[in-house]
Design an enzyme around this catalytic site. Structure first.
Site, mmCIF file in Angstrom:
data_model
loop_
_atom_site.group_PDB
_atom_site.id
_atom_site.type_symbol
_atom_site.label_atom_id
_atom_site.label_comp_id
_atom_site.label_asym_id
_atom_site.label_seq_id
_atom_site.Cartn_x
_atom_site.Cartn_y
_atom_site.Cartn_z
ATOM 1 C CE LYS A 110 30.210 38.820 3.846
ATOM 2 N NZ LYS A 110 30.633 37.677 3.012
ATOM 3 C CE1 TYR B 85 44.696 43.607 34.828
ATOM 4 C CE2 TYR B 85 43.905 43.883 32.578
ATOM 5 C CZ TYR B 85 43.699 43.967 33.946
ATOM 6 O OH TYR B 85 42.495 44.423 34.419
HETATM 7 C C1 LIG Z 1 31.466 38.141 2.020
HETATM 8 C C2 LIG Z 1 31.332 37.649 0.642
HETATM 9 C C3 LIG Z 1 31.573 38.502 -0.444
HETATM 10 C C4 LIG Z 1 32.199 39.870 -0.283
HETATM 11 O O1 LIG Z 1 33.574 39.682 -0.022
HETATM 12 P P1 LIG Z 1 34.606 40.899 0.043
HETATM 13 O O2 LIG Z 1 35.919 40.240 0.080
HETATM 14 O O3 LIG Z 1 34.281 41.649 1.295
HETATM 15 O O4 LIG Z 1 34.402 41.735 -1.162
HETATM 16 C C5 LIG Z 1 31.273 38.042 -1.721
HETATM 17 N N1 LIG Z 1 30.802 36.793 -1.915
HETATM 18 C C6 LIG Z 1 30.604 35.919 -0.897
HETATM 19 C C7 LIG Z 1 30.107 34.544 -1.180
HETATM 20 C C8 LIG Z 1 30.874 36.317 0.412
HETATM 21 O O5 LIG Z 1 30.689 35.458 1.421
#
Ligand SMILES: *Cc1c(COP(=O)(O)O)cnc(C)c1O
Length: 379
Positions: A46, A266
């Site tokens: 993702k 800044y």
């Molecule tokens: C993002 C996600 C993962 C992967 O998680 P990681 O900690 O990056 O391995 C797995 N399952 C779900 C439901 C997620 O949202």
């Protein structure tokens, strides 16, 4: 992984480079696969493969042997389908209004999290005569997404509600798997076992990267790592058998001498306690360097490494620039046009995250579009 100190192949004017080693990505997937065998190891890709480029990472993972991918959205699933025509694709955000035909058309499997979604997908199945594949997400304690225990009990009493769907997977997600000692892990495991027994007897999945490190009872039939694939260390106490895949470098633009008492950046939040040399580096919060990595005199912030030597950020992180104190570094080692490592052998993702009050995940997924991406290996 070598630092991109060589400008060959970089577009003129490149200010920053993210280097991604696709061979190490493949190696990490194989190592995690071995860890969970005989369970299957999927890949979570993702958010454009955690910002590293799905168009490069997905084909590399397919070549490594990965056959199942998780994305969050339909648009991500459509891209993943083009890159992995034969893979099993799960869509974690589930079924959004109007998305059923597009999901079914590419054979993507929505992870259904509510009775509403189940009803909508069943209606689509009835209306089209299709029997689309679906996954079910049950809530075992995270209270984010997933069917509640009440929803699952209602489904168990009326299994015909799932009749039009080809249910392939039952999954849940852990809240505290980064801490192997947290009793929540066992509690969620028990709740998951209880709920899945009320649902169709299909494959089960509970663990992301951190949960995989809790041992085989947490692997079920399918593990879902994301962060660890990209070389992150998700567990606070158990090292995942993976290597860093990513390094990030930004260009040193200028070095200046600041007299004792001089203020930098800044609001002048950092003041030189001694005559100092400050290097200005071409990356800022618009590139994903958190502004919370800023440092005044009292509080330290982020760090960079130049020639393998660590130097602290001083003053505010601004939109395009950071300033670092290189007074302690060998004078010849810091040159305009040279490179500062923001993430790499000297500074892990976890260190970069912690120094900014966040986690390596956020550092990884927010690396900006101004960084030129260089892919190594993967053939
Ligand atoms: C993002 C996600 C993962 C992967 O998680 P990681 O900690 O990056 O391995 C797995 N399952 C779900 C439901 C997620 O949202």
């Amino acid at each position: 992984m070598s630092a991109p100190l060589d400008d060959t192949g970089l577009p003129p004017g490149t200010t920053g480079v993210v280097t991604i080693d696709l061979d190490l990505l493949a190696k990490n997937w194989r190592a995690l696969s071995t860890l969970v065998a005989p369970a299957e190891c999927a890949a979570v890709v993702k958010a454009d493969a955690y910002g590293l480029g799905a168009s490069h990472c997905i084909p590399a993972l397919v070549r490594a042997g990965c056959g199942s991918f998780f994305v969050a959205t339909l648009a991500e699933a459509e891209e993943a389908r083009r890159l992995a025509p034969d893979a099993t694709l799960y869509v974690l955000d589930g079924l959004l209004p109007g998305a059923a035909p597009a999901l079914a058309a590419i054979g993507a499997i929505p992870v259904l999290s509510s009775q509403l979604e189940i009803r909508a997908y069943s209606e689509f199945a009835r209306a089209t005569g299709l029997r689309p594949a679906a996954a079910l997400h049950v809530c075992s304690g995270l209270n984010r997404l997933g069917l509640t225990a009440g929803d699952v009990e209602a489904l168990a009493l009326a299994p015909e509600r799932l009749g039009g769907l080809d249910v392939r997977l039952v999954m849940s997600h852990l809240a505290s798997a980064d801490n192997a000692d947290d009793p929540m892990n066992e509690a969620q495991h028990a709740e998951f076992e209880h709920l899945r027994a009320l649902l169709p007897a299909v494959r089960a999945s509970l663990s992301a990267s951190d949960g995989m490190m809790l041992g085989s009872p947490f692997h079920f039939e399918l593990a879902r790592p994301g962060y660890a694939l990209y070389g992150g260390q998700p567990s606070r106490m158990r090292r995942a058998p993976v290597e860093p895949v990513v390094s990030v470098h930004a260009r040193i633009l200028q070095i200046r001498d600041v007299p004792e008492g001089g203020r930098v950046g800044y609001s002048g939040i950092w003041r030189a306690a001694q005559p100092s040399r400050i290097a200005t580096i071409a990356a800022g919060y618009a590139d994903g360097i958190p502004r919370s990595a800023s440092a005044g005199n009292a509080a330290s912030g982020g760090k960079v490494a130049i020639g393998g030597q660590v130097a602290p950020i001083v003053g505010r992180v601004s939109m395009d620039l950071i300033t670092v104190d290189v007074t302690a570094l060998p004078p010849g080692s810091v040159q305009p046009g040279g490179w500062a490592e923001l993430v790499g052998p000297a500074i892990t993702l976890e260190e970069a995250g912690a120094a900014a009050g966040t986690i390596g995940y956020e550092i990884l997924t927010r690396l900006g579009r101004r960084f030129h991406r260089v892919y190594q290996g993967g053939s």
